[in-house]
Design a protein around this motif. Structure first.
Motif, mmCIF file in Angstrom:
data_model
loop_
_atom_site.group_PDB
_atom_site.id
_atom_site.type_symbol
_atom_site.label_atom_id
_atom_site.label_comp_id
_atom_site.label_asym_id
_atom_site.label_seq_id
_atom_site.Cartn_x
_atom_site.Cartn_y
_atom_site.Cartn_z
ATOM 1 N N ASN A 194 0.828 -1.200 0.000
ATOM 2 C CA ASN A 194 0.000 0.000 0.000
ATOM 3 C C ASN A 194 0.868 1.258 0.000
ATOM 4 O OD1 ASN A 194 -2.446 1.453 0.142
ATOM 5 N ND2 ASN A 194 -2.195 1.685 2.344
ATOM 6 N N ARG A 195 1.896 1.252 0.832
ATOM 7 C CA ARG A 195 2.778 2.418 0.925
ATOM 8 C C ARG A 195 3.626 2.605 -0.330
ATOM 9 N NH1 ARG A 195 2.855 0.833 6.413
ATOM 10 N NH2 ARG A 195 4.543 -0.641 6.099
ATOM 11 N N GLU A 196 3.989 1.508 -0.997
ATOM 12 C CA GLU A 196 4.921 1.568 -2.123
ATOM 13 C C GLU A 196 4.258 1.230 -3.456
ATOM 14 O OE1 GLU A 196 8.569 -0.546 -1.343
ATOM 15 O OE2 GLU A 196 8.128 -0.543 0.796
ATOM 16 N N PHE A 197 2.969 1.484 -3.573
ATOM 17 C CA PHE A 197 2.228 1.039 -4.751
ATOM 18 C C PHE A 197 2.792 1.609 -6.062
ATOM 19 C CE2 PHE A 197 -1.575 0.859 -7.535
ATOM 20 C CZ PHE A 197 -1.695 -0.525 -7.558
ATOM 21 N N SER A 198 3.148 2.871 -6.075
ATOM 22 C CA SER A 198 3.684 3.473 -7.302
ATOM 23 C C SER A 198 4.960 2.770 -7.738
ATOM 24 C CB SER A 198 3.948 4.964 -7.106
ATOM 25 O OG SER A 198 2.745 5.651 -6.913
ATOM 26 N N ARG A 199 5.844 2.482 -6.795
ATOM 27 C CA ARG A 199 7.088 1.769 -7.112
ATOM 28 C C ARG A 199 6.780 0.377 -7.637
ATOM 29 N NH1 ARG A 199 10.239 -2.149 -4.968
ATOM 30 N NH2 ARG A 199 9.036 -2.292 -3.052
ATOM 31 N N LEU A 200 5.830 -0.315 -6.989
ATOM 32 C CA LEU A 200 5.471 -1.656 -7.435
ATOM 33 C C LEU A 200 4.938 -1.643 -8.860
ATOM 34 C CD1 LEU A 200 3.765 -3.131 -4.243
ATOM 35 C CD2 LEU A 200 6.101 -3.459 -5.042
ATOM 36 N N LEU A 201 4.124 -0.649 -9.194
ATOM 37 C CA LEU A 201 3.613 -0.546 -10.557
ATOM 38 C C LEU A 201 4.736 -0.326 -11.560
ATOM 39 C CD1 LEU A 201 0.325 1.527 -10.222
ATOM 40 C CD2 LEU A 201 0.587 -0.919 -10.647
ATOM 41 N N ARG A 202 5.688 0.541 -11.219
ATOM 42 C CA ARG A 202 6.814 0.769 -12.124
ATOM 43 C C ARG A 202 7.617 -0.512 -12.335
ATOM 44 N NH1 ARG A 202 7.142 5.421 -9.103
ATOM 45 N NH2 ARG A 202 8.854 4.576 -7.845
ATOM 46 N N GLU A 203 7.893 -1.214 -11.242
ATOM 47 C CA GLU A 203 8.681 -2.438 -11.351
ATOM 48 C C GLU A 203 7.914 -3.539 -12.071
ATOM 49 O OE1 GLU A 203 10.924 -3.817 -8.030
ATOM 50 O OE2 GLU A 203 11.245 -1.783 -7.275
ATOM 51 N N THR A 204 6.615 -3.595 -11.868
ATOM 52 C CA THR A 204 5.796 -4.585 -12.566
ATOM 53 C C THR A 204 5.785 -4.284 -14.060
ATOM 54 O OG1 THR A 204 4.424 -4.885 -10.608
ATOM 55 C CG2 THR A 204 3.513 -5.651 -12.690
ATOM 56 N N PRO A 251 -0.362 -15.558 1.624
ATOM 57 C CA PRO A 251 -0.500 -14.963 0.296
ATOM 58 C C PRO A 251 -1.952 -14.592 0.011
ATOM 59 C CG PRO A 251 0.662 -17.070 0.189
ATOM 60 C CD PRO A 251 0.135 -16.932 1.573
ATOM 61 N N VAL A 252 -2.162 -13.368 -0.481
ATOM 62 C CA VAL A 252 -3.523 -12.920 -0.799
ATOM 63 C C VAL A 252 -3.661 -12.399 -2.227
ATOM 64 C CG1 VAL A 252 -4.176 -12.392 1.580
ATOM 65 C CG2 VAL A 252 -3.102 -10.636 0.179
ATOM 66 N N ALA A 253 -2.554 -12.009 -2.843
ATOM 67 C CA ALA A 253 -2.643 -11.464 -4.200
ATOM 68 C C ALA A 253 -1.287 -11.567 -4.878
ATOM 69 C CB ALA A 253 -3.095 -10.006 -4.168
ATOM 70 N N ARG A 254 -1.336 -11.522 -6.193
ATOM 71 C CA ARG A 254 -0.110 -11.521 -6.983
ATOM 72 C C ARG A 254 -0.195 -10.348 -7.953
ATOM 73 N NH1 ARG A 254 3.150 -15.808 -7.275
ATOM 74 N NH2 ARG A 254 1.434 -17.082 -6.521
ATOM 75 N N LEU A 255 0.848 -9.556 -7.999
ATOM 76 C CA LEU A 255 0.934 -8.424 -8.911
ATOM 77 C C LEU A 255 1.892 -8.832 -10.021
ATOM 78 C CD1 LEU A 255 0.050 -5.483 -9.360
ATOM 79 C CD2 LEU A 255 1.999 -4.773 -7.997
ATOM 80 N N VAL A 256 1.365 -8.986 -11.226
ATOM 81 C CA VAL A 256 2.160 -9.458 -12.365
ATOM 82 C C VAL A 256 1.970 -8.526 -13.552
ATOM 83 C CG1 VAL A 256 2.083 -11.881 -11.646
ATOM 84 C CG2 VAL A 256 0.337 -10.993 -13.175
ATOM 85 N N PRO A 257 2.936 -8.498 -14.463
ATOM 86 C CA PRO A 257 2.778 -7.649 -15.643
ATOM 87 C C PRO A 257 1.575 -8.082 -16.474
ATOM 88 C CG PRO A 257 5.048 -8.442 -15.442
ATOM 89 C CD PRO A 257 4.228 -9.178 -14.435
ATOM 90 N N ALA A 258 0.869 -7.115 -17.000
ATOM 91 C CA ALA A 258 -0.265 -7.403 -17.883
ATOM 92 C C ALA A 258 0.278 -7.850 -19.232
ATOM 93 C CB ALA A 258 -1.131 -6.163 -18.037
ATOM 94 N N THR A 259 -0.411 -8.780 -19.839
ATOM 95 C CA THR A 259 -0.008 -9.244 -21.167
ATOM 96 C C THR A 259 -1.168 -9.038 -22.128
ATOM 97 O OG1 THR A 259 -0.745 -11.490 -20.706
ATOM 98 C CG2 THR A 259 1.544 -10.997 -20.234
ATOM 99 N N GLU A 260 -0.827 -8.853 -23.365
ATOM 100 C CA GLU A 260 -1.846 -8.732 -24.394
ATOM 101 C C GLU A 260 -2.412 -10.113 -24.687
ATOM 102 O OE1 GLU A 260 -3.016 -5.943 -25.907
ATOM 103 O OE2 GLU A 260 -1.810 -4.872 -24.440
ATOM 104 N N PRO A 261 -3.716 -10.223 -24.940
ATOM 105 C CA PRO A 261 -4.287 -11.524 -25.272
ATOM 106 C C PRO A 261 -3.674 -12.056 -26.565
ATOM 107 C CG PRO A 261 -6.011 -9.842 -25.059
ATOM 108 C CD PRO A 261 -4.696 -9.165 -24.923
#
Length: 79
Positions: free
Chosen positions: A11-21, A35-45
């Motif tokens: 929550n505190r570092e969300f912007s950094r996580l988005l950049r790194e993702t 574990p409750v969630a996974r933040l992964v890069p979006a891919t095109e279908p």
């Protein structure tokens, strides 16, 4: 491999996580060590995925709707 991060830190570092993702990294978000969630890069279908979606939507357009009658909210959620 996913980097593990607590929900509070995420929550505190969300912007950094988005950049790194965006750059290809992924994160496993935990709450109280679980574990409750996974933040992964979006891919095109893929082309196959887009084609399958179009086939499915085409079939759904051809189907006739069923007359299920009317019901109340209570009947719908009856236990």
């Amino acid at each position: 491999m996913d980097e593990t991060i607590s929900a509070a830190d995420a929550n505190r570092e969300f912007s950094r996580l988005l950049r790194e993702t965006r750059d290809g990294n992924s994160f496993l978000v935990t709450s109280h060590g679980r574990p409750v969630a996974r933040l992964v890069p979006a891919t095109e279908p893929s082309q196959a995925s887009r084609a399958a979606k179009q086939i499915l939507l085409g079939r759904l357009r051809l189907q006739t709707s069923a007359n299920a009658g009317r019901w109340t909210r209570e009947e719908l959620y009856d236990d």
